[in-house]
Every structure is written in C-alpha cells, then in structure tokens.
Design a protein around this motif. Structure first.
Motif: not given
Length: 430
Positions: A137-154
């Motif tokens: 964005v505007n030449g600034t890298p948006c590098a590195g992936a972050h996955q959202p948390p995983v939730a399971v209703l037990t």
C-alpha cells in the motif's frame, strides 16, 4: 450430498486470506538529524477469491493497522499465473502484465486508524489460480500472513432440547495462529451476545433463553485483532421438560423395520414412563415397545423404538411419544413398497438432511447452501447462494410430497421462503 449444508455441481468456493500487521517507519525524504519522522504506515490485506474454474472474483479488504489515517491509497500486488482483469469496483483497477493496481475511488480514499475499505475485481484465467501474497500500500509492503483464530463450539450438542429456565452450558475451544494469543471468546444466540470469557477453558452458562429455536455460535478474538467464528449449533428451548425423538421421520419398506431414538430433555426427579402409540395414519405400521422407562440416571441415554411395516400396503403414520409433565414428540413413518429402492434411499437421505444435528438448516428452517458458514457465490455476495438453496429446498419437499403423499412440508417450504427470502414491501417499496 451435502450450508444445503446436498451439493450440486457448482462453482467451488475458495477462501484465501493474506494479512499482516508489521509497522514500517518511513523517514521523510532527505531527512537528517532532527528532522520529524513521518507517521508509520501499517497495513493488512484480506484476500478472498470465489473461483468457478475459468474465472473468479477477488475481494480485497485493506485495513489500516497504523495510528494515523491513510489519506489516499494505492494497493498493488501480482499474480503468478495468467489471471486477466475483466472489471473492478470500489476502486480504479488496472493491470500491467502480472501486476495489478487498485487506486481508491473518490469516496473511499481516507482510511481512519483501525478502519478498512473493501474493493473487488473479476478475472479470467486458465491453469492454476494461486492466491497472491505480495501486497503493498503506497509502496509499503503488507508482508507476512496472519490467519484468524479458529473457534469450535463444543457444547451444547446440535439438536439438543432444553427446558425453559434451565441454563444452557456453552463451551468452546479456540486457537490463534502466527504467535498470537486468544484474548477472548464471545458466545452468541443468533445476533445476541450472551456472554464473554477471557480465559481457557472458554465457557458460559446461558440462562433465560426464550422458548423456541436458537442458533448458537462462538466468536474468538486474538491479540492481533483478528476474529473467527465457529460453525453454528441449533438447539431448541421447550416450555418445560420434553421428549426428544430422532430422526423425526423414517422410511420402512413392506415386511421390514426401522428405528428411531427417544430420550428426555432434562433429568427427572423420579422415573418417567413414556408411552409410544400410532396416533394417525397407516395402520400397516406398528411400533414397539409401547412403553419405555427413563430414570434420573439414564434420562439422556437414547432408547430405541422399532417400527414394523406389514407385508402389504403403503402410506404414512404418525407415532407420538408422551409422558406426564413432558412435551410430546412425534415421528412420521412412511411405509414403502418392497421394491421401492429409490424411495427408501431418498427418504433415508432426507432424514439426514433434515436432522437438526447435521446442520443443513438453521433452527428457523432456513436452508444453507453448504455446511460452511461463509459463502460468497457471486459478485452481489449471496444472491446466487440464496436462490439456489431455496430452489433446492422447494425441490426437496416436492419430492418428499410425491413419495409420501404429505404435502404440508412442501407448502411450509414456500412459507419459509416468503418469510425469510422475499423482501417485504416496506423493505423494497419500489
């Protein structure tokens, strides 16, 4: 066959996410000692693609992770294959070779700190369609992936029945990715927040739920601000103690047998005697045993009732399970001809699809296109999903009526569609 959670041949959904939150300090051009430093720009880009084999739509959500507003933005990235831009929206889209550029529209050029904008484009391609990861964005890298948390209703279990006034035990597991931690888990009934827990194990006791159907789910938040929801679980809150039967319908061929399960919705203070009897319909179907006993120890352990079909005759019968102080439970059984393999298989699958525990419908009876909770099937974000799911529902209940002679479910499907899918005149005045 598959949220309707059976699958038709359809365009496959691909949900690919790339995100980052790495602040990068930018020095003003020509800055020397004592020169003020420009505000750090930090960004994340969430990328989702809906792929149908020869083309796809891409949705990009740009979030400002910095502390100052972004005034005017240009988002760049590249594809590895031969993806070719057809058109775009919510921004000015262009492509040069494999490189794609999206510049803000006149109305979404400012992104406040913590806010986000979304733009979308449509592409054609052949071969592989690998998701891009090199966003800037505007030449600034948006590098590195972050996955959202995983939730399971037990807890609770799908299809469970509770008596009004009894607390419903909610429990969830949650996990965060990329070194993040889970900050909290929220518990919801439909869109109503029931409660929050900030420490594992994540639990909440939901008291005072109204009678009727409830769609429960958990939503986890991590330390990087990302969130993720669990699949929904449908339960029913009865006005008082109730009998629970599963499945609610079954098919039995001439000369054969079928079974359904019975249990109680809550522990009784003393033994409960349940009576099972045919209350209407085809006399060629009988059920045994005629009585069952549940104790304070085994109230939640299902006991089986066997339905036997005579060697001749066809038709539907309703069996009712009743007990003092408990809401009754009904099971609809259909007697089929001995050679009706298709009809028997259809009703077997129909029973699985309509079983609340399997998640093909919301507690209100709204059909899901597939069991997943997030579907984007078309650029208008759900029109095709909704229309195809309801089309399937009408067909499903029409076939059920053709085989069983019971058209009440078919009529009910139209009522559900008119209630939940078709806008009212107030919502669509033109």
């Amino acid at each position: 066959m598959q949220r309707l959670r059976p699958r038709r041949p359809r365009r496959h959904l691909t949900a690919l996410t790339a995100a980052l939150a790495l602040p990068l300090g930018l020095l003003a051009a020509g800055a020397g000692a004592g020169t003020a430093q420009a505000a750090a720009l930090a960004c994340s880009v969430d990328y989702k693609a809906n792929d149908w084999g020869s083309g796809f739509t891409a949705e990009l959500t740009l979030t400002n992770r910095g502390t100052a507003a972004i005034n005017g933005w240009t988002l760049t990235y590249s594809y590895a294959g031969d993806q070719k831009l057809t058109n775009g929206w919510s921004g000015v889209w262009s492509q040069s070779g494999k490189n794609v550029t999206v510049t803000n529209a006149g109305w979404n050029g400012t992104i406040a700190a913590g806010a986000a904008v979304t733009a979308g484009g449509q592409f054609t391609y052949s071969g592989a369609n690998t998701a891009p990861t090199n966003f800037a964005v505007n030449g600034t890298p948006c590098a590195g992936a972050h996955q959202p948390p995983v939730a399971v209703l037990t807890s609770p279990a799908a299809g469970a029945v509770y008596a009004q006034g009894d607390a419903v035990p909610l429990a969830a597991t949650a996990a965060a990715a990329d070194g993040a931690t889970v900050d909290k888990v929220e518990f919801y009934s439909d869109t109503t927040l029931l409660g929050t827990d900030t420490t594992a194990p994540f639990t909440y006791s939901a008291a005072g739920l109204a009678t009727g159907a409830h769609s429960l789910y958990a939503k986890a938040y991590d330390s990087q601000g990302a969130s993720g929801e669990s699949a929904p679980v449908g339960i029913t809150v009865a006005a008082g103690p109730a009998l629970v039967a599963s499945p609610g319908q079954l098919a039995v061929r001439q000369g054969s047998t079928g079974t359904f399960d019975l249990k109680l919705s809550k522990a009784p203070a003393a033994n409960v005697t349940v009576t099972v009897a045919r209350t209407s319909g085809n006399t060629g179907l009988t059920a045994s045993p005629a009585t069952l006993t549940f104790t304070p120890a085994n109230w939640n352990t299902a006991q089986k009732v066997t339905v036997t079909a005579a060697a001749t005759g066809t038709g539907v019968a309703v069996f009712t399970a009743s007990a003092p102080g408990h809401a009754k439970a009904e099971v609809q059984a259909t007697q089929l001809a001995a050679d009706s393999t298709y009809d028997a298989r259809f009703l077997d699958l129909y029973g699985k699809i309509t079983n609340p525990a399997n998640g093909y419908f919301s507690p209100e009876g709204i059909p899901y296109h597939s069991v997943e909770t997030l579907i984007v099937e078309a650029p208008d974000h759900g029109h095709e999903t909704t229309s195809e799911a309801y089309s399937y529902l009408i067909w499903l209940q029409a076939m059920y009526g053709k085989i069983t002679g019971d058209w009440t479910k078919f009529n009910g499907a139209w009522d559900i569609m008119e209630k939940f899918m078709i806008p009212t005149h107030a919502d669509q005045p033109t």
